[in-house]
Scaffold this motif. Structure first.
Motif, PDB file in Angstrom:
ATOM      1  N   GLY A 125       0.833  -1.200   0.000  1.00  0.00           N
ATOM      2  CA  GLY A 125       0.000   0.000   0.000  1.00  0.00           C
ATOM      3  C   GLY A 125       0.862   1.241   0.000  1.00  0.00           C
ATOM      4  N   GLY A 241      -3.052   5.624   1.523  1.00  0.00           N
ATOM      5  CA  GLY A 241      -3.127   6.146   0.169  1.00  0.00           C
ATOM      6  C   GLY A 241      -4.450   5.903  -0.511  1.00  0.00           C
ATOM      7  N   ASP A 242      -5.165   4.853  -0.092  1.00  0.00           N
ATOM      8  CA  ASP A 242      -6.468   4.554  -0.682  1.00  0.00           C
ATOM      9  C   ASP A 242      -7.615   4.947   0.245  1.00  0.00           C
ATOM     10  OD1 ASP A 242      -6.103   2.668   1.271  1.00  0.00           O
ATOM     11  OD2 ASP A 242      -6.629   0.929   0.031  1.00  0.00           O
ATOM     12  N   SER A 243      -7.357   5.833   1.195  1.00  0.00           N
ATOM     13  CA  SER A 243      -8.388   6.232   2.161  1.00  0.00           C
ATOM     14  C   SER A 243      -9.482   7.084   1.543  1.00  0.00           C
ATOM     15  CB  SER A 243      -7.743   7.015   3.314  1.00  0.00           C
ATOM     16  OG  SER A 243      -7.279   8.280   2.864  1.00  0.00           O
ATOM     17  N   GLY A 244      -9.177   7.768   0.453  1.00  0.00           N
ATOM     18  CA  GLY A 244     -10.126   8.688  -0.146  1.00  0.00           C
ATOM     19  C   GLY A 244     -10.151  10.058   0.510  1.00  0.00           C
TER      20      GLY A 244
END
Length: 286
Positions: A125, A241-244
């Motif tokens: 991630g 990084g993919d939390s939005g």
């Protein structure tokens, strides 16, 4: 740049509390913002090694165990004049021997990626570092029956359980130490703790983390609580990084200034799908 002959003469040993002043100066020399108090906290929780010559420290590394199956490592620093001589690899070998067969987690720059891959780490991630000053913090509504309240004296075990579910590994020891130096709030739903966010002094100002919540809107509500409470202060938050959360944080005034890779050697921890760690404690402790 120093010579490989000079690097071969370096001494490697365990880090002690007496090394922390020099370690903090070394971190400042590579433009890391850690205060002495930040070093003291992470040293109290873990184990470290140093590389030194006759003038003092030229390299550091630290590691932290999270139960019998997981660990993290960080604070891998080599003085600029000594880089390129294999010092980081030797320091890494010392902590990897310390951690044994545990799954080991770390956060890496692109420059360090090749070293870690050569030691068996794989990218799982990313983490984005946001920082800045917020002057107008929006009020994010919660659902009926939910409220944000201060962390209470009886919330410690519930917080540890929530964090373990979100991280997929034990977090009680780390959280107990954090609570000694942090302010905390939770999302309470009919006396059930379903989310939390801590804030503490760090570097140039304050850091928000961890932030644990069932979904992004509740994560925003927790972050907004702290940016509103500390409006005008320098704030840092490191989010998955993919939390939005990136565009929203940028709109608040917390600009993305860095991005690092989350890496693991071994089987990565399995998270409970019903709750998520949106922001980490820091890039060392995860």
């Amino acid at each position: 740049m120093t010579t490989k002959k000079a690097a071969a003469a370096l001494r490697y040993r365990r880090m002690t509390e007496d090394d922390l002043d020099a370690a903090q100066r070394l971190s400042l020399s590579v433009r890391w913002p850690h205060r002495l108090e930040d070093w003291q906290l992470i040293h109290r929780l873990g184990t470290g090694y140093v590389a030194e010559d006759e003038t003092g420290l030229v390299g550091t590394v630290m590691c932290w165990s999270h139960g019998q199956e997981f660990a993290s490592l960080g604070m891998v620093i080599v003085a600029e004049a000594w880089q390129g001589n294999g010092i980081g690899r030797k320091l890494m070998a010392l902590v990897m021997a310390e951690l044994g067969e545990r799954t080991v987690l770390l956060h890496a720059t692109e420059a360090g990626k090749a070293l870690y891959e050569s030691m068996g780490f794989e990218t799982i991630g990313a983490v984005e570092q946001h920082q800045g000053t917020v002057f107008n913090s929006p009020l994010i509504p919660l659902r009926p029956g939910e409220r944000i309240r201060p962390l209470g004296s009886r919330d410690g075990p519930r917080l540890a359980a929530l964090a373990a579910r979100a991280a997929g590994m034990p977090r009680a020891t780390v959280l107990a130490a954090l609570l000694e130096v942090s302010e905390g709030v939770v999302i309470d739903r009919y006396d059930e703790v379903i989310g939390c966010a801590l804030l503490r002094r760090f570097g140039h100002g304050y850091v928000i983390g961890p932030v644990i919540a069932p979904d992004i809107e509740r994560a925003k509500a927790l972050i907004s609580h702290w940016t509103g409470t500390y409006a005008g202060a320098f704030i840092r938050v490191d989010v998955a990084g993919d939390s939005g959360l990136g565009p929203w944080l940028t709109e608040l005034g917390l600009m993305q200034v860095d991005r690092v890779l989350a890496m693991a050697r071994g089987e990565a921890p399995l998270h409970d799908a019903s709750v998520r760690q949106f922001a980490i404690i820091n890039q060392a402790l995860g």
